[in-house]
Design an enzyme around this catalytic site. Structure first.
Site, short mmCIF file in Angstrom:
data_model
loop_
_atom_site.label_atom_id
_atom_site.label_comp_id
_atom_site.label_asym_id
_atom_site.label_seq_id
_atom_site.Cartn_x
_atom_site.Cartn_y
_atom_site.Cartn_z
N CYS A 224 0.80 -1.24 0.00
CA CYS A 224 0.00 0.00 0.00
C CYS A 224 0.83 1.28 0.00
O CYS A 224 0.51 2.20 -0.76
CB CYS A 224 -1.04 0.03 1.11
SG CYS A 224 -0.99 -1.30 2.28
N ARG B 130 7.19 -10.87 5.63
CA ARG B 130 6.75 -10.63 7.01
C ARG B 130 7.41 -11.66 7.89
O ARG B 130 7.42 -12.84 7.58
CB ARG B 130 5.22 -10.78 7.11
CG ARG B 130 4.52 -9.72 6.28
CD ARG B 130 3.03 -9.89 6.29
NE ARG B 130 2.46 -8.92 5.34
CZ ARG B 130 1.17 -8.81 5.07
NH1 ARG B 130 0.31 -9.60 5.67
NH2 ARG B 130 0.75 -7.92 4.22
N GLN C 196 1.24 -11.16 -2.98
CA GLN C 196 -0.18 -10.80 -2.90
C GLN C 196 -0.68 -10.43 -4.28
O GLN C 196 0.03 -9.76 -5.04
CB GLN C 196 -0.37 -9.59 -1.99
CG GLN C 196 -0.04 -9.84 -0.55
CD GLN C 196 -0.27 -8.59 0.28
OE1 GLN C 196 0.21 -7.52 -0.06
NE2 GLN C 196 -1.02 -8.73 1.36
N HIS D 203 -4.94 -1.48 -5.04
CA HIS D 203 -5.48 -0.39 -4.21
C HIS D 203 -6.32 0.51 -5.08
O HIS D 203 -5.88 0.95 -6.12
CB HIS D 203 -4.33 0.35 -3.53
CG HIS D 203 -3.60 -0.53 -2.56
ND1 HIS D 203 -2.47 -1.22 -2.89
CD2 HIS D 203 -3.91 -0.89 -1.28
CE1 HIS D 203 -2.10 -1.95 -1.87
NE2 HIS D 203 -2.94 -1.77 -0.88
#
Length: 649
Positions: free
Chosen positions: A336, A365, A383, A387
RNA sequence: GCUGUUGUAGCUCAGUGGUAGAGCACUUCCUUGGUAAGGAAGAGGUCUCGGGUUCAAUCCCCGAUAACAGCUCCA
């Protein structure tokens, strides 16, 4: 009067004052022996407690979740009774029924390991055969506390402290007495089959700062045959485990030298993933998305701005330092912030919105080592992110369009057993979240309304929201019933503020856009994992890495086989030749087991007639046909699998 | 991260305080075949890693590490 609805749907009436068990007895003793629990006016009710008021009663048997609940909960008491005899001085935490079976948390003076389970099972069977009844006792809170203080049982004392004042119920079966809300079955003699499945640690009251108790899991059945069926089902599920299939099918691989939780996609897995990505790219193109590509790292300041640094910095991978002093980069844990910066690269007009930026973005992560699980929970993953920056008046409509995409994908891949979960913030724990109450309320309302307008069946979970906004998640189960979050859609008023994103309105003033984060697959890794378990590795034809294999009868026909494979590949049918020096029976077996959907056999007859002999995986011989007929058949099948977008509405 | 279990050939797994085994896969040879396993020979291992006990450790003990189950966590 008590109105009874029997399991077959028929209704009877009896005078008030009897227990559910007595009423069942009056219908027939045989029927009563199968009754496990009851509900009165929808609330669980002890089958041995008299019903004194006018009410409606339901009796539950094994084929009913409420019946199973009492059966398994009673089984956990039975296990406790066995444990108390085998391990004197053992203390008990809680022992509820769960979706499949039950557990009990215990604090044992001597360790209990998997090797002890058989012994405990045996004891349980022995006690069950004694036909212990569950005797209910209502006592005061003080008295309850006194009993457990005497025994020095700090766990039960703590549980009692947390209860409201008033009467507390105890249940006794055999020599074992337990603090318990109930309800229970009438007698242990109906527990005919016992299987303790595993031992594991579990924190007392789910708090990682407190003592770890030993949790023993088990399951029981009223019939031996039901246990056998259950065990077969477990075996079948194990065969569908994506980690096993991924290895067998050569899709992905973890190397200890590369690192924990860092999957590498093997050629076949990469081909599969590429196809999935292209599928979604095409869908997104039709919805007006634009693809972007961003780097794998970003300056620390980027994440300070987004708020992620404050929230996750210390639990994340260590920063990357450059030769320049004070310069720090972080591996990107999400896309993002980068996309927000792309939004800012030029002034935006209200006419430009929504801006929809999509990227298959790889993020990192630092998950705790115990959390890692095959491809479903990893430390580096991609992913299928996007957005959407939109005007407030466009929010709901955009959100609904994202729901359409998720539903379209789930439909195409036959994930019909999903749960849609609305995750809201915990209003009692606001410091966990960033942003104003007003923005949170707007975001939560938008999600609830959009989901309702799309006719989604949703469950609401408070306290499950992301720290920057509420979300709508699509959960799917794996082979053994564990739930995983796949698709996710999140509304965010906060990042646009933090990054000071604006657009020029028709009033020539600056306005704040609203942001939607969304990932219909969730991540490529997790999606492929769940897809593997759902299909048991038999992917739909359009998706499968290898669609067809050509098997020559003998070496003499290798040349013809190559020619056929080349023609098929030219028609976009992914085909390999199996020219091993093996008999045709062996080739058929191996390729059937490898789950190749289309098997093509060529020999003397086929070469002479310029045809092929076709076998469909799992369906046997389909006879011979021309190449044209075969390619048309494949094209038709693929077309059926991928329906047109929007046809799910 | 916590508790527990496991780690032996590419894969699936036996096994033992005294120089390591099977099936499949792999290599070579024979076989040239018609819809779920043709035959023979061969190659392949620091028994996860590091300490300790022992005359001797793959095996027993301790530590590390990874996988698995569960808990906790999950942007």
């Amino acid at each position: 009067m008590i109105k009874i609805t029997l399991p077959d749907g028929s209704i009877r009436e009896v005078a008030a004052g009897s227990t559910a068990l007595q009423i069942a007895q009056s219908i027939s003793p045989r029927f009563a022996s199968e009754v496990l629990s009851s509900t009165v006016n929808g609330e669980l009710w002890d089958i041995q407690k008299p019903i004194n008021e006018d009410s409606s009663l339901k009796l539950h048997k094994w084929d009913d979740d409420k019946g199973k609940l009492a059966f398994w909960h009673s089984s956990s008491h039975l296990m406790a009774a066995a444990l108390e005899q085998l391990y004197p001085g053992i203390k008990f935490g809680i022992g509820p029924a769960i979706e499949s079976g039950f557990y009990y948390d215990v604090d044992s003076p001597t360790p209990i390991t998997e090797g002890d389970l058989a012994k405990i099972e045996q004891k349980m069977v022995e006690l069950a055969r004694q036909g212990q009844t569950f005797v209910r006792e209502d006592i005061s809170k003080d008295e309850a506390m006194r009993r457990y203080t005497e025994k020095g049982d700090q766990y039960k004392c703590e549980l009692i402290e947390g209860l409201e004042d008033g009467t507390i119920t105890f249940y006794t079966n055999g020599g074992y007495t337990d603090l318990c809300r109930g309800p229970h079955i009438a007698t242990t003699s109906i527990i005919k089959a016992v299987k303790l499945t595993s031992v594991a640690g579990a924190y007392w009251r789910g708090d990682e700062k407190r003592k770890m108790l030993t949790r023993i899991y088990g399951i029981t059945f009223p019939k031996k045959s039901l246990l056998d069926e259950y065990l077969v089902l477990l075996e079948e599920a194990k065969k569908r485990d994506h980690r096993k299939l991924g290895k067998e099918m050569e899709l992905f691989y973890f190397s200890p030298k590369v690192g924990q939780g860092l999957p590498m996609w093997l050629p076949k897995g990469a081909a599969l993933r590429e196809r999935l990505e292209n599928f979604l790219r095409n869908v997104q193109k039709q919805y007006g998305y634009e693809q972007v590509i961003t780097p794998h790292i970003g300056m620390k300041e980027l994440y300070v701005t987004s708020g992620h640094y404050a929230k996750y910095g210390k639990d994340s991978f260590q920063p990357i330092h450059t030769p320049n002093e004070d310069e720090e980069f972080l591996l990107k844990p999400m896309n993002c912030p980068h996309h927000c910066e792309i939004y800012k690269f030029k002034p935006r007009s209200y006419k430009d919105l929504p801006v929809r930026l999509a990227e298959f973005g790889t993020v990192y992560r630092y998950e705790m080592s115990g959390e890692l699980h095959g491809l479903t929970r990893v430390r580096g993953f991609t992913q299928d992110d996007a957005h959407l920056f939109c005007r407030p008046d466009q929010l709901k409509d955009e959100f609904k369009k994202v729901i359409d995409i998720v539903l379209y994908i789930f439909k195409t891949l036959k994930f019909d057993n999903f749960t849609a979960q609305i995750s809201l913030r915990d209003p009692n724990n606001r410091e966990k979240y960033i942003g104003t109450d007003e923005n949170w309320e707007k975001a939560e309302t938008a999600i609830i309304e959009a989901a309702a307008e799309k006719g989604l069946n949703t469950v609401v979970e408070t306290g499950e929201a992301a720290f920057y906004g509420p979300k709508l998640d699509f959960m799917v189960r794996d082979a053994i019933g564990r739930k995983w979050q796949l698709g996710t859609i999140q509304v965010d008023y906060n990042l646009p503020e933090r990054f000071d994103l604006t657009y020029k309105g028709s009033d020539d003033k600056d306005h704040r856009p609203v942001m939607i984060h969304r990932a219909p697959f969730g991540s490529m890794e997790r999606f492929v994992a769940v897809l593997l378990e759902h299909t048991a590795g038999k992917f739909p034809l359009w998706l499968t890495p290898q669609q067809a294999v050509v098997m020559p009868i003998s070496e003499k026909f290798n040349e013809y086989a190559q020619k056929v494979a080349k023609l098929l590949n030219n028609c976009d049918i992914r085909t390999l030749v199996d020219d091993r020096n093996e008999k045709i029976g062996r080739k058929v077996r191996d390729n059937e087991l490898a789950k190749v959907p289309l098997l093509v056999i060529v020999g003397e007859k086929e070469e002479a007639e310029n045809t092929i002999s076709v076998r469909v995986q799992g369906q046997g011989d389909k006879g011979s046909m021309s190449l044209q007929d075969f390619t048309a058949m494949v094209a038709q099948k693929v077309k059926e699998e991928i329906s047109k977008i929007g046809s799910n509405n």
